[in-house]
Enzyme design. Structure first.
Site, PDB file in Angstrom:
ATOM      1  CE  LYS A   1     -59.923  24.279 -12.024  1.00 11.87           C
ATOM      2  NZ  LYS A   1     -59.001  25.403 -12.213  1.00 11.87           N
TER       3      LYS A   1
ATOM      4  NE  ARG B   1     -55.359  29.436 -17.853  1.00 10.64           N
ATOM      5  CZ  ARG B   1     -55.554  28.624 -16.825  1.00 10.64           C
ATOM      6  NH1 ARG B   1     -55.350  27.338 -16.951  1.00 10.64           N
ATOM      7  NH2 ARG B   1     -55.926  29.099 -15.654  1.00 10.64           N
TER       8      ARG B   1
ATOM      9  CE1 TYR C   1     -57.110  -6.069 -27.407  1.00 13.16           C
ATOM     10  CE2 TYR C   1     -57.306  -4.841 -25.345  1.00 13.16           C
ATOM     11  CZ  TYR C   1     -57.902  -5.531 -26.393  1.00 13.16           C
ATOM     12  OH  TYR C   1     -59.253  -5.688 -26.420  1.00 13.16           O
TER      13      TYR C   1
ATOM     14  CG  MET D   1     -62.891   0.228 -22.980  1.00  9.74           C
ATOM     15  SD  MET D   1     -64.094  -0.094 -24.279  1.00  9.74           S
ATOM     16  CE  MET D   1     -63.166   0.324 -25.737  1.00  9.74           C
TER      17      MET D   1
END
Ligand SMILES: *Cc1c(COP(=O)(O)O)cnc(C)c1O
Length: 371
Positions: free
Chosen positions: A36, A131, A259, A312
């Site tokens: 998956k 679930r 940053y 990023m």
């Protein structure tokens, strides 16, 4: 370095070796493979053929669309769709010979309209997680009155909530509950239409004395994740991520990097800026700051900590301790590989190795070895 892309190397021989290791552990039971989330980030088209070549005959995906992709590259295997029987999509399950994993009375009812010759479905039974799947009591009631084979079901399965903690009372209770269901099924379905059962995920393979039933469903361990946290990883590493250095610079003591100025040089420092960032799925939480040591890279054989936030598209690394002659722009540093295994990278990014895999970026230049 040609186009700034980081390089993701997928060792298909290691993937195959890991499947064979789990297959030996599961003894007489068949060993499946969970592919998956695009084969845990490796790519369905990469992982499925390699696993099939190693001998895997049964695959599990989450979505119908993933099942169709798996079928396209593996014509002869069984493919189960874990997230259930998608409404109104019977024709797709039939056309691609897919097996829904039924998890509710509604889905069981919908599967009743299957034509003769449909592949057998699985029944998901929830023994702890609340679930997905029928509640155990519902499953016991169903299996006690109706042969599952008459409903087009050929397999029952349940999923461990915390298999990586083998002594957990919950784990033992789940094994007992699932065993009780098997006894009821055996009494109702005639023996010559035996219904298979599947319990173990990766970590389940390592629970002492666990019953394997007929089929196992490992995912994470195939891709090199440690199914026995806290102990030596018995699996081989499958992925390696290397990013090119785009710039090397000197930062005087007292100046900040990145940053929000979260890292300040305590000495005159050398910083390597490499081409990989959170847009590539590398966790932003691996940034280094006052409250978290963050991640590191292996640079010319030496482990070096990140300096400041992960951006990023870039990560800044404190390479002050690497001799200048050993590192040039264009050289690659290792972000995942060797001592930086996926479990450790997960921890340094305040997440788990599973998420490191499933977020593997789209911009990487992917290189497959072996297979
Ligand atoms: C994801 C999943 C698995 C595989 O679990 P791992 O921990 O990755 O081995 C097995 N069964 C089900 C139902 C799953 O959702």
């Amino acid at each position: 370095m040609d186009d700034h892309a980081a390089r993701l190397t997928v060792d298909l021989a290691a993937l195959q070796a890991n499947w064979l290791t789990l297959d030996r552990l599961s003894g007489a039971a068949e060993t499946g493979a969970v592919v998956k989330a695009d084969g845990y980030g490796l790519g369905i088209e990469t992982a499925v053929p390699a696993l099939a070549k190693a001998g895997c005959r049964t695959f599990f995906v989450a979505h119908l669309s993933e099942a169709i992709r798996a079928r396209a590259v593996a014509p002869d295997v069984a493919v189960y769709v874990l997230n259930g029987f998608a409404d109104g999509r019977m024709a797709d399950y039939l056309a691609h010979r897919l097996r829904p994993v039924l998890g509710s009375a509604r889905e069981i009812a919908a599967w009743r309209s299957r034509p003769a010759g449909a592949e057998p479905a699985a029944l998901h039974v929830d023994t702890a997680m609340n679930r997905l799947g029928l509640r155990l009591e519902e499953a016991l009631a169903l299996a006690g009155t109706t042969p599952l084979a008459d409903l087009g079901i050929g397999l029952t399965m349940t999923h461990f909530a915390s298999a990586e903690e083998p002594e957990a009372a919950d784990t033992l209770a789940q094994i007992a509950r699932f065993g009780a269901l098997q006894a009821v099924i055996q009494a109702t379905d005639s023996p010559n239409r035996a219904i298979g059962a599947s319990l173990c995920n990766s970590s389940g393979h390592f629970i002492p004395g666990v019953p394997f039933f007929q089929l196992t469903r490992p995912g994470y361990a195939l891709y090199g994740g440690n199914p026995t946290p806290g102990m030596r990883n018995p699996m081989k590493p499958v992925i390696r991520l290397e990013a090119p250095v785009v710039q090397l610079l000197h930062v005087p003591a007292g100046e900040a990097v990145g940053y929000n100025a979260r890292w300040v040089a305590r000495r005159d420092s050398r910083i390597a800026t490499v081409s990989c960032g959170y847009a590539d799925g590398f966790p932003r939480n691996a940034g280094n700051g006052p409250d978290h040591p963050g991640g590191s890279a292996i640079v010319a054989g030496r482990e070096c900590g990140f300096a400041g936030n992960v951006s990023m598209d870039l990560i800044t690394i404190d390479v002050t301790d690497v001799p200048e002659r050993d590192l040039r722009p264009g050289d690659f540093v290792t972000l995942i590989g060797d001592a930086l295994d996926i479990d450790r990278v997960g921890r340094s990014g305040r997440t788990i190795g599973y998420e490191i895999l499933t977020n593997l970026g789209k911009r990487y230049r992917r290189v497959a070895l072996g297979g």
